[in-house]
Design a protein around this motif. Structure first.
Motif, short mmCIF file in Angstrom:
data_model
loop_
_atom_site.label_atom_id
_atom_site.label_comp_id
_atom_site.label_asym_id
_atom_site.label_seq_id
_atom_site.Cartn_x
_atom_site.Cartn_y
_atom_site.Cartn_z
N GLN A 92 3.99 5.05 0.16
CA GLN A 92 2.38 5.76 1.28
C GLN A 92 2.83 7.55 1.55
O GLN A 92 2.92 8.24 1.52
CB GLN A 92 1.90 5.46 2.32
N LEU A 93 4.02 7.38 2.15
CA LEU A 93 4.73 8.45 2.88
C LEU A 93 5.10 9.71 2.13
O LEU A 93 4.43 11.09 2.61
CB LEU A 93 5.95 8.34 4.00
N HIS A 94 5.66 9.36 0.58
CA HIS A 94 5.55 10.06 -0.26
C HIS A 94 4.49 11.25 -0.40
O HIS A 94 4.75 11.70 -1.01
CB HIS A 94 7.36 9.74 -1.11
N SER A 154 5.71 1.49 2.73
CA SER A 154 5.55 2.68 3.33
C SER A 154 6.24 3.70 3.34
O SER A 154 5.52 4.85 3.16
CB SER A 154 6.30 2.55 4.85
N ALA A 155 7.46 3.64 2.29
CA ALA A 155 8.15 5.23 1.86
C ALA A 155 7.09 5.70 1.03
O ALA A 155 7.24 7.39 0.44
CB ALA A 155 9.71 4.49 1.65
N LEU A 188 1.73 10.71 0.64
CA LEU A 188 0.73 11.89 1.42
C LEU A 188 0.65 12.91 1.22
O LEU A 188 0.39 13.75 1.46
CB LEU A 188 0.97 11.26 2.61
N LYS A 189 2.62 13.43 1.57
CA LYS A 189 2.99 14.81 1.57
C LYS A 189 2.28 15.21 0.49
O LYS A 189 2.26 16.69 0.68
CB LYS A 189 4.94 14.36 1.17
N LYS A 247 10.48 -7.94 3.81
CA LYS A 247 10.44 -6.67 4.90
C LYS A 247 10.54 -5.58 3.95
O LYS A 247 10.40 -4.93 4.18
CB LYS A 247 11.61 -7.40 5.69
N ALA A 307 -1.37 16.15 5.28
CA ALA A 307 -1.57 15.68 3.98
C ALA A 307 -3.64 15.68 4.10
O ALA A 307 -3.80 14.52 5.05
CB ALA A 307 -0.91 14.66 3.25
N GLY A 350 6.87 -4.36 2.59
CA GLY A 350 6.74 -3.46 3.08
C GLY A 350 7.25 -2.29 4.09
O GLY A 350 6.83 -1.35 3.96
N LEU A 351 8.39 -2.08 3.57
CA LEU A 351 9.56 -1.06 3.90
C LEU A 351 9.20 0.21 2.18
O LEU A 351 9.21 1.56 3.17
CB LEU A 351 11.06 -1.27 3.40
N MET A 376 9.40 3.46 10.26
CA MET A 376 8.63 4.00 8.60
C MET A 376 7.28 3.39 9.23
O MET A 376 6.22 4.73 8.84
CB MET A 376 8.62 2.90 7.68
N MET A 415 15.12 5.73 -5.17
CA MET A 415 13.51 6.02 -4.87
C MET A 415 12.72 7.01 -6.14
O MET A 415 11.75 6.55 -6.28
CB MET A 415 13.45 7.26 -3.65
N ILE A 435 11.74 -1.00 9.38
CA ILE A 435 9.98 -1.31 9.12
C ILE A 435 9.27 -0.51 10.40
O ILE A 435 7.68 0.01 10.29
CB ILE A 435 9.45 -2.35 8.46
N ILE A 481 12.34 10.63 -0.43
CA ILE A 481 11.15 10.11 -0.55
C ILE A 481 10.69 11.64 0.14
O ILE A 481 9.37 12.56 0.16
CB ILE A 481 10.62 9.59 0.18
N LEU A 485 4.50 6.32 9.67
CA LEU A 485 3.39 6.38 8.25
C LEU A 485 2.29 6.75 9.33
O LEU A 485 0.62 6.56 8.50
CB LEU A 485 3.21 4.79 7.73
N ILE A 539 8.98 6.18 -7.43
CA ILE A 539 8.27 6.82 -7.96
C ILE A 539 7.82 7.51 -8.36
O ILE A 539 6.87 7.60 -9.09
CB ILE A 539 7.98 8.20 -6.80
N GLU A 578 0.25 -5.26 -0.64
CA GLU A 578 1.33 -5.87 -0.93
C GLU A 578 1.58 -7.99 -1.21
O GLU A 578 0.57 -7.52 -0.08
CB GLU A 578 1.84 -5.85 0.41
N GLN A 617 17.81 -2.48 -4.74
CA GLN A 617 17.18 -1.24 -5.25
C GLN A 617 16.89 0.21 -5.92
O GLN A 617 18.35 0.22 -5.77
CB GLN A 617 16.46 -0.61 -3.61
#
Lengths: 222, 144
Positions: free
Chosen positions: A50-52, A47-48, A54-55, A40, B137, A43-44, B52, A9, B49, B95, B56, A13, A64, A6
């Motif tokens: 989305q969390l970033h 989620s990451a 959201l902040k 997998k 948020a 999904g991970l 996470m 990040m 997951i 992140i 979430l 972003i 997905e 990967q």
């Protein structure tokens, strides 16, 4: 398999920051096996991301999908119904998958989420090592099943070099000397006489030196 | 912030932390009601997951409570879990979140006091860190 890792990040972003709706596409083949871009990991990463966002106060709409094989047009076709619902595509497949999507959906930006690394094999859980460089003219039959091109740091056809010490390569004590491995294997097979035969300079035109390569099977392509 | 009550998800191994929580209950030891326990057959079952998704969906902190090193009922599930927690911590830092919202804790089945103590300490740590950025948020409602 084709191995991948990967991307950092922040790089991912930065690529998707201008967009609100993303299609994140994984692949069920090689990148699933090397845990870089299968269901997998999709999904991970979703989620990451989305969390970033959201902040940052932004709700990122991520869809997905993990295709059976991203390097085959018939599977990439399955994405057609998503395309009017997304602003950009992020692919977790190897470079072949990314390009197959880019070629099919020309109106959408496609970003890679992984760095494609090499053709490798699994040494044990979580460790993959380079085993083939796709030179187009396999010599494994001459070298006891150990590839001097992928596994010798200098790609020597007649080794080892002076940098081989106690079976290890001079670039790192963690790297086996491919030619030591070849010699050991030849001895075990009782074919060490073959070691004396000098291999001629390799014709690299079958490799990348001949430009981008293509296989045409007339019997299948017609 | 003053009224902030963290919501914490604790993935607890059936063979140690979950039994330790039971023990804490039997001993009438109090621990914060903020901790919501999810029993797992082994912490090796907990994947990145799961952690996470918990974040979430609004958890302010997540911890994975497994057996003491060398005592895993399934040999090394707790070691695998510790590696996954470290992976998630790094991902959270990458992140822009705080990796400390996620932690790996070990204990044995008889450590009721330790269970109650770690529940208190982790709740307090998350209280100091504040509510999850996912909660604060805008647009949280859109997250299923």
């Amino acid at each position: 398999m084709i191995t991948a890792e990967q991307k950092p990040m922040q790089e991912i972003i930065n690529c998707i920051a201008p967009y609100d709706r993303i299609l994140l596409v994984g692949c069920n083949e090689c990148v699933t096996v090397c845990s870089a871009g299968g269901r997998k990991e999709v999904g991970l990463l979703a989620s990451a991301l989305q969390l970033h966002f959201l902040k940052q106060g932004k709700t990122l709409d991520i869809k997905e999908v993990t295709l059976e094989r991203q390097c085959d047009p018939e599977y990439v076709e399955e994405l057609v119904n998503y395309m009017d619902q997304v602003d950009a595509v992020v692919s977790m497949a190897c470079g072949c998958g990314v390009q197959t999507i880019a070629a099919r959906y020309r109106e959408k930006a496609v970003y890679p989420a992984v760095n494609t690394k090499f053709m490798g094999a699994s040494e044990r859980q979580g460790i993959w090592a380079e085993r083939c460089q796709g030179c187009g003219d396999c010599v494994l039959g001459l070298t006891g099943g150990i590839c001097p091109i992928a596994r010798c740091s200098k790609r020597l056809m007649n080794g080892p070099c002076g940098g081989s010490t106690k079976g290890k390569c001079e670039i790192s004590p963690d790297v086996d000397c491919a030619w030591q491995l070849i010699w050991d294997r030849m001895k075990a097979l009782g074919i060490e006489k073959r070691y004396e035969e000098v291999m001629e300079a390799k014709d690299w035109r079958t490799s990348r030196d001949g430009g981008p390569r293509k296989i045409v099977r007339e019997d299948l392509a017609s | 912030m003053e009224n902030f009550e963290p919501e914490i998800v604790a993935f607890c191994c059936h063979y140690c932390a979950y039994t330790a929580a039971d023990m804490a209950g039997s001993k009438r030891l109090s621990y914060p009601p903020n901790v919501k326990i999810i029993r797992v057959p082994c912490t090796g079952k907990v994947d990145a997951i799961h952690i996470m998704k918990a974040l979430l969906k609004g958890a302010d902190g997540v911890y994975v409570a497994g057996c003491l090193e060398g005592d895993c009922h399934f040999k090394n599930g707790n070691i695998r879990a510790a590696h996954r927690v470290a992976y998630v911590q790094k991902m959270l830092n990458d992140i822009g979140w705080d990796g400390e919202r996620v932690e790996m804790i070990t204990m044995s089945a008889g450590m009721g006091e330790r269970f109650a103590q770690t529940a208190k300490e982790f709740t307090e740590k998350i209280r100091q860190l504040g509510p999850s950025p996912a909660k604060t948020a805008a647009g949280q409602a859109a997250v299923g």
